[in-house]
Design an enzyme around this catalytic site. Structure first.
Site, PDB file in Angstrom:
ATOM      1  N   GLY A 234       0.776  -1.235   0.000  1.00  0.00           N
ATOM      2  CA  GLY A 234       0.000   0.000   0.000  1.00  0.00           C
ATOM      3  C   GLY A 234       0.803   1.280   0.000  1.00  0.00           C
ATOM      4  N   ARG A 314      -2.536  -0.796 -16.682  1.00  0.00           N
ATOM      5  CA  ARG A 314      -3.031   0.167 -15.699  1.00  0.00           C
ATOM      6  C   ARG A 314      -3.746   1.374 -16.315  1.00  0.00           C
ATOM      7  NH1 ARG A 314      -0.292   2.710 -12.494  1.00  0.00           N
ATOM      8  NH2 ARG A 314      -1.587   2.472 -10.642  1.00  0.00           N
ATOM      9  N   CYS A 345      -8.036  -3.565 -30.414  1.00  0.00           N
ATOM     10  CA  CYS A 345      -9.330  -3.083 -30.888  1.00  0.00           C
ATOM     11  C   CYS A 345     -10.186  -2.723 -29.684  1.00  0.00           C
ATOM     12  CB  CYS A 345     -10.008  -4.155 -31.747  1.00  0.00           C
ATOM     13  SG  CYS A 345      -8.969  -4.635 -33.119  1.00  0.00           S
ATOM     14  N   GLU A 346      -9.694  -1.789 -28.916  1.00  0.00           N
ATOM     15  CA  GLU A 346     -10.323  -1.325 -27.679  1.00  0.00           C
ATOM     16  C   GLU A 346      -9.936   0.131 -27.563  1.00  0.00           C
ATOM     17  OE1 GLU A 346     -12.065  -2.022 -25.018  1.00  0.00           O
ATOM     18  OE2 GLU A 346     -12.471  -4.147 -25.357  1.00  0.00           O
TER      19      GLU A 346
HETATM   20  C1  LIG Z   1      -1.183  -6.683  -3.766  1.00  0.00           C
HETATM   21  C2  LIG Z   1      -0.795  -7.074  -2.398  1.00  0.00           C
HETATM   22  C3  LIG Z   1       0.359  -6.536  -1.816  1.00  0.00           C
HETATM   23  C4  LIG Z   1       1.236  -5.509  -2.498  1.00  0.00           C
HETATM   24  O1  LIG Z   1       0.562  -4.319  -2.755  1.00  0.00           O
HETATM   25  P1  LIG Z   1       1.343  -3.049  -3.312  1.00  0.00           P
HETATM   26  O2  LIG Z   1       0.238  -2.071  -3.574  1.00  0.00           O
HETATM   27  O3  LIG Z   1       2.034  -3.474  -4.547  1.00  0.00           O
HETATM   28  O4  LIG Z   1       2.281  -2.610  -2.260  1.00  0.00           O
HETATM   29  C5  LIG Z   1       0.706  -6.983  -0.555  1.00  0.00           C
HETATM   30  N1  LIG Z   1      -0.031  -7.898   0.104  1.00  0.00           N
HETATM   31  C6  LIG Z   1      -1.149  -8.439  -0.421  1.00  0.00           C
HETATM   32  C7  LIG Z   1      -1.900  -9.462   0.346  1.00  0.00           C
HETATM   33  C8  LIG Z   1      -1.569  -8.039  -1.688  1.00  0.00           C
HETATM   34  O5  LIG Z   1      -2.685  -8.559  -2.204  1.00  0.00           O
END
Ligand SMILES: *Cc1c(COP(=O)(O)O)cnc(C)c1O
Length: 432
Positions: A234, A314, A345-346
């Site tokens: 996160g 993304r 084709c999007e």
């Molecule tokens: C996706 C995910 C992460 C990593 O998330 P980032 O946004 O790349 O830091 C860590 N733990 C779990 C369980 C995840 O699903």
């Protein structure tokens, strides 16, 4: 400090040499950047004796990258059987592996347990599945927490955990700990992932406060030994040049402060902090390199690349911004407004919409920034498009191909036994 220029980690001279040997498009990773960043993370949490980063394999599932991270002291975080296999093949084992799955298919707890991985349960009902698969409950176990409601920090609402499919409620995690303890678990962990791609130094400290306070209550009320608290992923990156990047040293100090306020006084000063960062570890240290192959002047100005959304999903999926540098024109004025497109084709197959860039000529190399995490790995094969190669720019300046580009034979391989495709499947045998 903002990075208004957002310079690529590779020069035009280097790229001109690389494309002589490896045709575009390809993802290129920067070993030096990866190592330096991993060292900064370690330093930021060096106050915590048991600290460990478990790199989220889904972000960049390439064993060559995993090896580099292992050398930097990282483990892996897996959520599927194939991610476990990649970790195993790259030489990870035992407590170097975290298994944070959800809606877990049958057999995967067993595979994780056979490797000695720490299992992080997403739901209270998984206790039963786990016990059925293993015939016992592991001594070390973790549970994923979801506080529900909305998650707010000083500058506003960050996300809505109450809407997320992950984790257990407060009531469930207390009950889960009691059941697991009774069934023989000895060391417990708590995990939560509430917000993705945060660009603020406040997220981890805020999350830490929630989890640390929960840990104290869990220990007091259930009597379990809490060995680790997993702040998961996160921590985001500044995809836009005008964003202020996270300062991992400040984040580490923020978590330390909360640790000393909540855990230390509760006699829990031995709890290890774990992280499962993916994006923060890799995104800025990878880029997608593509060539401008067509220009089109209709109601808008279009530049078509030889890469498309299968190489980087993304922008199409989230409308995400990825900075673009036209190599060799870094100092030219951004005088042209373009849509930069792929060939699907999007109509959402656009790396950028209405982006001001220097005038682009056919044959120009474009660097699409920050694709090192959730870039190649989100790729797919829509429209029969084949995924690109992955290259590693080593610290000594040499380039190693760490994954070749897909061929039509790869695309047809799962049609095995289908005689109609013989002609195309044989082609690969001749080449191989
Ligand atoms: C996706 C995910 C992460 C990593 O998330 P980032 O946004 O790349 O830091 C860590 N733990 C779990 C369980 C995840 O699903």
């Amino acid at each position: 400090m903002t990075d208004l220029e957002k310079k690529p980690f590779v020069t035009k001279g280097q790229l001109d040499e690389i494309v002589k040997k490896y045709p575009t498009p390809f993802h290129l990773y920067d070993e030096r950047g990866i190592r330096e960043n991993a060292a900064r993370l370690r330093e930021a949490f060096s106050w915590n004796k048991g600290f460990k980063e478990y790199f989220a394999v889904k972000a960049t599932p390439n064993p060559h990258i995993l090896k580099i991270l292992q050398e930097c002291g990282c483990g892996t975080d897996c959520s599927s059987a194939t991610e476990l296999m990649l970790s195993d093949a790259a030489g990870f084992s035992g407590r170097e592996i975290m298994f944070s799955s959800n809606n877990t298919p049958e057999g995967e707890f067993k595979l994780a347990d056979d490797m000695g991985a720490v299992i992080n349960l997403d739901d209270i009902t998984h206790i039963e599945s786990l016990e059925k698969e293993l015939g016992r409950i592991p001594e070390v176990i973790s549970c994923r927490f979801n506080p529900g409601g909305i998650f707010e920090i000083s500058n506003g609402i960050m996300d809505n955990p109450g809407d997320a499919k992950y984790g257990m409620t407060t009531e469930q995690i207390f009950q889960a700990f009691r059941i697991l303890k009774e069934k023989g678990a000895r060391e417990f962990g708590i995990h939560a992932f509430l917000v993705s791609n945060t660009v603020t130094n406040d997220y981890y400290p805020m999350l830490a406060k929630v989890l640390f306070e929960l840990a104290v209550k869990l220990k007091e009320e259930t009597g379990v030994h809490i060995g680790f608290i997993n702040l998961s992923g996160g921590i985001g990156v500044a995809y836009r040049p005008d964003q202020e990047p996270n300062d991992i040293a400040v984040i580490g100090r923020g978590v330390k402060k909360v640790y000393e306020e909540v855990l230390t006084p509760a006699g829990m000063g031995d709890v290890a902090i774990y992280t499962e960062l993916g994006r923060f570890m890799l995104a800025p240290y990878g880029c997608l390199v593509a060539e401008a192959i067509h220009e089109k002047h209709t109601y808008k100005e279009y530049i078509g690349l030889d890469a498309c959304a299968v190489d980087l999903m993304r922008p199409a999926m989230y409308g995400a911004y990825h900075h673009i540098t036209v190599m060799g024109k870094e100092d030219a004025p951004c005088s042209h407004k373009y849509d930069i497109t792929g060939s699907l084709c999007e109509n959402n197959d656009k790396f950028a919409v209405d982006r001001m860039l220097p005038e682009i000529e056919m044959g120009d190399l474009l660097v699409i920034h920050d694709t090192g995490a959730h870039g190649y790995s989100m790729g797919y094969n829509y429209n029969g498009k084949l995924r690109s190669a992955e290259l590693l720019l080593r610290e000594d300046g040499t380039v190693q191909m760490i994954r070749r580009a897909e061929t039509p034979q790869d695309y047809f391989a799962t049609l095995d036994g289908c005689e109609m495709m013989e002609k195309y499947l044989k082609a690969s045998e001749k080449e191989g």
